[in-house]
Design an enzyme around this catalytic site. Structure first.
Site, PDB file in Angstrom:
ATOM      1  N   ASN A 106      16.801 -10.616 -44.815  1.00  0.00           N
ATOM      2  CA  ASN A 106      16.630 -11.881 -45.548  1.00  0.00           C
ATOM      3  C   ASN A 106      15.211 -12.387 -45.327  1.00  0.00           C
ATOM      4  O   ASN A 106      14.579 -12.079 -44.322  1.00  0.00           O
ATOM      5  CB  ASN A 106      17.634 -12.927 -45.040  1.00  0.00           C
ATOM      6  CG  ASN A 106      17.555 -14.222 -45.829  1.00  0.00           C
ATOM      7  OD1 ASN A 106      17.466 -14.201 -47.058  1.00  0.00           O
ATOM      8  ND2 ASN A 106      17.562 -15.355 -45.150  1.00  0.00           N
ATOM      9  N   HIS A 108      12.915 -16.026 -45.285  1.00  0.00           N
ATOM     10  CA  HIS A 108      13.069 -17.482 -45.198  1.00  0.00           C
ATOM     11  C   HIS A 108      11.682 -18.129 -45.211  1.00  0.00           C
ATOM     12  O   HIS A 108      10.800 -17.693 -44.467  1.00  0.00           O
ATOM     13  CB  HIS A 108      13.824 -17.849 -43.922  1.00  0.00           C
ATOM     14  CG  HIS A 108      14.108 -19.304 -43.827  1.00  0.00           C
ATOM     15  ND1 HIS A 108      15.064 -19.924 -44.607  1.00  0.00           N
ATOM     16  CD2 HIS A 108      13.535 -20.277 -43.086  1.00  0.00           C
ATOM     17  CE1 HIS A 108      15.070 -21.210 -44.337  1.00  0.00           C
ATOM     18  NE2 HIS A 108      14.154 -21.462 -43.413  1.00  0.00           N
TER      19      HIS A 108
END
Ligand code: GRF
Length: 211
Positions: A106, A108
């Site tokens: 992921n 961020h």
């Protein structure tokens, strides 16, 4: 290695990854885009890039489990070995994370563990931070929490606005994410507890070339 991107929105990270694959900077096949939102910008980007796209909407399923099982079915059918979350606005269940253990990444738009959540850039700006940045990490059961692969800073200057900070942050994301994916694909990431060790390899240790 076959990779799938999960996205819900605009898709600028998707495009950066697709470009890096095309240029051979990520030596893998971008086999699939999974999108959960009709009309999302990422859908037309995938079409332009010639990447197979599957729209899976949670509203079409009675339970989260059914929704995720359908996604897993698509991943298996397409022999996906790495899942790239790029603005996918859903928390994956622990079962899903376990199914793809240490194979979900992921990005961020802040320096985790600061400013978790969906409004990280605005939160960092409103807080008056002088330095924020971008984090790429493995996904675990908790939101914005898994072991950190790469981080790079963005300096918030006196004359920055929220808009200019967003622009700088996204620009950095588009460089950092392909670097992290490439390290994964090269088999250079070793998870040791919370720490991710990057083993030496053909390209210099990132973050590099971020300007
Ligand atoms: C990015 O800022 C990413 O860090 C966050 O969601 C945003 C997605 O942007 N998780 P885009 O759809 O890739 O343009």
């Amino acid at each position: 290695m076959n990779i799938a991107v999960f996205a819900s929105g605009r898709g600028s990270n998707f495009s950066a990854i697709a470009r890096a694959v095309k240029k051979g900077k990520i030596k893998a096949s971008l086999s699939l885009l999974i999108c959960d939102t009709s009309g999302a910008g990422v859908l037309s980007r995938a079409k332009r890039a010639g990447v197979k796209t599957i729209l899976v909407k949670s509203d079409d399923f009675t339970t989260k489990r059914d929704f995720e099982n359908k996604i897993i079915q698509h991943l298996e059918e397409n022999k996906i070995e790495l899942v790239i979350m790029a603005g996918f606005m859903r928390i994956l269940s622990p079962e899903f994370v376990a199914r793809f253990k240490e194979r979900i990444l992921n990005i961020h738009p802040a320096l985790l563990p600061a400013f978790k959540g969906a409004h990280a850039i605005k939160d960092a700006f409103d807080y008056g931070q002088k330095v924020t940045g971008v984090t790429v990490h493995f996904v675990d059961e908790k939101m914005d929490h898994g072991p950190i692969i790469l981080q790079a800073p963005v300096v918030i200057e006196e004359n920055d606005t929220l808009e200019s900070l967003e622009e700088k942050t996204h620009k950095l994301e588009h460089k950092l994410y392909p670097q992290a994916i490439s390290l994964f694909v090269e088999g250079r990431l070793k998870i040791e507890g919370r720490r991710v060790r990057i083993t030496p390899g053909p390209s210099p240790l990132p973050p590099h070339d971020l300007k």
